[in-house]
Design an enzyme around this catalytic site. Structure first.
Site, PDB file in Angstrom:
ATOM      1  N   TYR A  53      19.384 -54.806 -93.635  1.00  0.00           N
ATOM      2  CA  TYR A  53      18.061 -54.558 -94.215  1.00  0.00           C
ATOM      3  C   TYR A  53      16.983 -55.132 -93.311  1.00  0.00           C
ATOM      4  O   TYR A  53      17.130 -56.234 -92.771  1.00  0.00           O
ATOM      5  CB  TYR A  53      17.938 -55.212 -95.591  1.00  0.00           C
ATOM      6  CG  TYR A  53      18.382 -54.291 -96.697  1.00  0.00           C
ATOM      7  CD1 TYR A  53      17.653 -53.126 -96.963  1.00  0.00           C
ATOM      8  CD2 TYR A  53      19.504 -54.557 -97.447  1.00  0.00           C
ATOM      9  CE1 TYR A  53      18.065 -52.268 -97.962  1.00  0.00           C
ATOM     10  CE2 TYR A  53      19.919 -53.704 -98.450  1.00  0.00           C
ATOM     11  CZ  TYR A  53      19.192 -52.551 -98.705  1.00  0.00           C
ATOM     12  OH  TYR A  53      19.588 -51.688 -99.691  1.00  0.00           O
ATOM     13  N   GLU A  55      13.405 -54.685 -94.324  1.00  0.00           N
ATOM     14  CA  GLU A  55      12.161 -54.368 -95.034  1.00  0.00           C
ATOM     15  C   GLU A  55      11.007 -55.178 -94.458  1.00  0.00           C
ATOM     16  O   GLU A  55      11.141 -56.376 -94.178  1.00  0.00           O
ATOM     17  CB  GLU A  55      12.313 -54.675 -96.524  1.00  0.00           C
ATOM     18  CG  GLU A  55      12.990 -53.546 -97.275  1.00  0.00           C
ATOM     19  CD  GLU A  55      13.641 -54.007 -98.554  1.00  0.00           C
ATOM     20  OE1 GLU A  55      14.597 -54.785 -98.454  1.00  0.00           O
ATOM     21  OE2 GLU A  55      13.181 -53.577 -99.628  1.00  0.00           O
ATOM     22  N   ASP A 199       0.500 -31.328 -90.091  1.00  0.00           N
ATOM     23  CA  ASP A 199       1.948 -31.441 -90.253  1.00  0.00           C
ATOM     24  C   ASP A 199       2.582 -30.616 -89.136  1.00  0.00           C
ATOM     25  O   ASP A 199       2.581 -29.382 -89.194  1.00  0.00           O
ATOM     26  CB  ASP A 199       2.356 -30.918 -91.635  1.00  0.00           C
ATOM     27  CG  ASP A 199       3.871 -30.966 -91.847  1.00  0.00           C
ATOM     28  OD1 ASP A 199       4.611 -31.135 -90.857  1.00  0.00           O
ATOM     29  OD2 ASP A 199       4.311 -30.814 -93.000  1.00  0.00           O
ATOM     30  N   THR A 225       8.567 -34.331 -88.262  1.00  0.00           N
ATOM     31  CA  THR A 225       9.983 -34.689 -88.243  1.00  0.00           C
ATOM     32  C   THR A 225      10.359 -35.053 -86.810  1.00  0.00           C
ATOM     33  O   THR A 225       9.590 -34.819 -85.872  1.00  0.00           O
ATOM     34  CB  THR A 225      10.861 -33.503 -88.683  1.00  0.00           C
ATOM     35  OG1 THR A 225      10.613 -32.419 -87.780  1.00  0.00           O
ATOM     36  CG2 THR A 225      10.556 -33.083 -90.098  1.00  0.00           C
ATOM     37  N   LYS A 228      13.761 -31.552 -85.277  1.00  0.00           N
ATOM     38  CA  LYS A 228      13.651 -30.096 -85.063  1.00  0.00           C
ATOM     39  C   LYS A 228      13.477 -29.838 -83.571  1.00  0.00           C
ATOM     40  O   LYS A 228      14.403 -30.077 -82.808  1.00  0.00           O
ATOM     41  CB  LYS A 228      12.520 -29.547 -85.926  1.00  0.00           C
ATOM     42  CG  LYS A 228      12.828 -29.707 -87.419  1.00  0.00           C
ATOM     43  CD  LYS A 228      11.751 -29.180 -88.321  1.00  0.00           C
ATOM     44  CE  LYS A 228      12.198 -29.385 -89.767  1.00  0.00           C
ATOM     45  NZ  LYS A 228      11.098 -29.471 -90.699  1.00  0.00           N
ATOM     46  N   ARG A 234      17.712 -37.021 -87.593  1.00  0.00           N
ATOM     47  CA  ARG A 234      17.079 -36.478 -88.801  1.00  0.00           C
ATOM     48  C   ARG A 234      16.142 -37.544 -89.359  1.00  0.00           C
ATOM     49  O   ARG A 234      16.578 -38.542 -89.920  1.00  0.00           O
ATOM     50  CB  ARG A 234      18.171 -36.101 -89.809  1.00  0.00           C
ATOM     51  CG  ARG A 234      17.696 -35.359 -91.028  1.00  0.00           C
ATOM     52  CD  ARG A 234      18.861 -34.622 -91.659  1.00  0.00           C
ATOM     53  NE  ARG A 234      19.268 -33.502 -90.828  1.00  0.00           N
ATOM     54  CZ  ARG A 234      18.668 -32.305 -90.828  1.00  0.00           C
ATOM     55  NH1 ARG A 234      17.666 -32.044 -91.651  1.00  0.00           N
ATOM     56  NH2 ARG A 234      19.074 -31.353 -90.010  1.00  0.00           N
TER      57      ARG A 234
HETATM   58  N1  DSN Z   1      13.555 -27.170 -94.252  1.00  0.00           N
HETATM   59  C1  DSN Z   1      12.557 -27.117 -93.203  1.00  0.00           C
HETATM   60  C2  DSN Z   1      12.482 -25.800 -92.572  1.00  0.00           C
HETATM   61  O1  DSN Z   1      13.515 -25.187 -92.383  1.00  0.00           O
HETATM   62  O2  DSN Z   1      11.414 -25.336 -92.227  1.00  0.00           O
HETATM   63  C3  DSN Z   1      11.250 -27.562 -93.692  1.00  0.00           C
HETATM   64  O3  DSN Z   1      11.401 -28.727 -94.408  1.00  0.00           O
END
Ligand code: DSN
Length: 442
Positions: A53, A55, A199, A225, A228, A234
């Site tokens: 942990y 925190e 975003d 994120t 991607k 992740r």
């Molecule tokens: N699940 C993602 C996507 O495929 O665009 C977005 O959160």
């Protein structure tokens, strides 16, 4: 990863992991939000940092023994700042959705008005959908894409902003194939006195590589994120102006999270280093070239990409003229080893379960080393599967692959099921030419 210790302790989990490895190795990962993390990123995710942990924040933790956690978080922050040229970054936030939740929590009071692109036009669940916190705790309003061009109509966004007077305007999407102009969004936000939140969960890698306009100079807060186009673990990050730093950090912890996932923070540090390494910019440029080549191949087959094409890593294909739903098409493609997702198209007449579109993307296949030539071929396979694969086909992926391999190349006159089976075998052959994780199966 798939080492003998796991196999000995838990053969069932080990077997499922092996099956998933094989699925990833032998199919085309064409969901634009997915990618193959590097061995270094995966090593960090499966490390001793999972055991503790931590925190709190650097130098101010609630538990003892955090000296190495301070070091790894500092490293991740330092590297993220180099990649994104931002004033402040929070690397603890667990996911894109929590990054958005923390941002709302930091900037808004309950019931405040927000303005974003709706999910049925390309936005995300966390941009105000009524089933989500963002639509339940806040008064969500939406701008649309132009009904003819399907491009963001910035005049309409301004008009809507003047009408709604939102406290926060959100720029960003999950299914928009074109450049987003963050500077215009800033001007609109200034005109109505709203915060601007970007975003960039999908396009973050393109942004980091300079292949998409950068929101950081314009947005008060940027959420993203890391798994991607950035190809990391992740997870997620939030960047912001210095004056919002303490509000954002407090919103993440203790606002919406407790203990950070420090093994993921370590893996974020690795991915930010990889994002500065030789080849990353070219990788991102190739993602776009590949996506454009895939689009061209599909256009030649009579497919209609929303907006006519793409500037980024994804295509939104409107299947209305093909008399097939997005769900049916995605299932058929899956059976052929081409894994992509059904997706609503703007002004879709079908439900989110059926949809009229699919959303193929190229980040993962580009990681495998595929280029325009392979994209062209994949487009032809997609067309053939959608045109001829519908009748009599099992929707079970992998079924019949061995049999199909034996008959590969003799497709003339075959029925629809064997079209899918033949292409499934050809996809497996292509995947074998662009291998991934070869050393993982031992
Ligand atoms: N699940 C993602 C996507 O495929 O665009 C977005 O959160």
């Amino acid at each position: 990863m798939l080492d003998s210790a796991l196999a000995q302790v838990d053969p069932e989990t080990s077997q499922i992991m092996r099956d998933e490895l094989e699925r990833q190795q032998t199919t085309l990962m064409m969901i634009p939000s997915e990618n193959y993390a590097s061995r270094a990123v995966m090593r960090a995710m499966g490390s001793v940092f999972t055991n503790k942990y931590a925190e709190g924040y650097i130098g101010n933790r609630y538990y003892n023994g955090c000296e190495n956690y301070d070091r790894i978080e500092s490293l991740a922050i330092e590297r993220a700042k180099e990649v994104f040229h931002c004033e402040h970054v929070n690397v603890q936030v667990h996911t894109g959705s929590q990054a958005n939740m923390a941002t709302y929590y930091a900037l808004l009071e309950l019931g405040d008005r927000t303005l974003a692109m709706s999910v049925d036009q390309g936005g995300h669940l966390t941009h105000g959908k009524k089933q989500n916190f963002s639509g339940q705790f806040y008064e969500a309003h939406f701008y649309s894409v132009d009904p003819d061009t399907h491009l963001i109509d910035y005049d309409q966004v301004l008009e809507k902003a003047k009408e709604v007077r939102p406290k926060l305007i959100l720029a960003g999407a999950s299914a928009y194939p074109r450049i987003i102009d963050f500077q215009i969004f800033r001007e609109i936000a200034d005109e109505v006195g709203a915060y601007l939140m970007a975003d960039i969960a999908h396009i973050v890698g393109l942004v980091a590589a300079g292949s998409h306009p950068d929101p950081v100079p314009y947005a008060d807060v940027v959420t993203s994120t890391t798994h991607k186009t950035l190809r990391g673990p992740r997870g997620a990050i939030i960047t912001c102006k210095q004056e919002l730093a303490s509000r954002i950090d407090a919103a993440v912890f203790p606002g919406v999270q407790a203990g950070p996932l420090m093994q993921i923070v370590a893996a974020k540090a690795v991915c930010f280093k990889e994002a500065q390494s030789f080849g990353f910019r070219e990788y991102q440029r190739q993602i776009i070239r590949n996506c454009q080549a895939l689009g061209q191949s599909l256009i030649e087959e009579g497919f209609e990409p929303v907006t006519g094409g793409t500037d980024n890593h994804l295509l939104l294909i409107d299947l209305t003229n093909k008399d097939i739903t997005g769900r049916e098409a995605a299932d058929l493609l899956d059976a052929a080893g081409i894994v992509c997702n059904k997706n609503l198209v703007p002004y879709d007449k079908r439900s989110a379960v059926e949809t009229s579109g699919i959303r193929p993307g190229t980040p993962a296949v580009t990681t495998r080393g595929m280029r325009e030539e392979q994209m062209y071929q994949i487009g032809k396979w997609m067309a053939e599967v959608i045109h001829k694969g519908r009748d009599g086909q099992s929707t079970m992926p992998f079924e019949g692959i061995e049999e199909a391999s034996a008959t590969s190349g003799t497709h003339e006159g075959h029925d629809s099921g064997s079209v899918v089976s033949r292409i499934r075998a050809e996809v497996a052959d292509l995947c074998a030419q662009f291998p991934i994780y070869l050393d993982l199966g031992d």
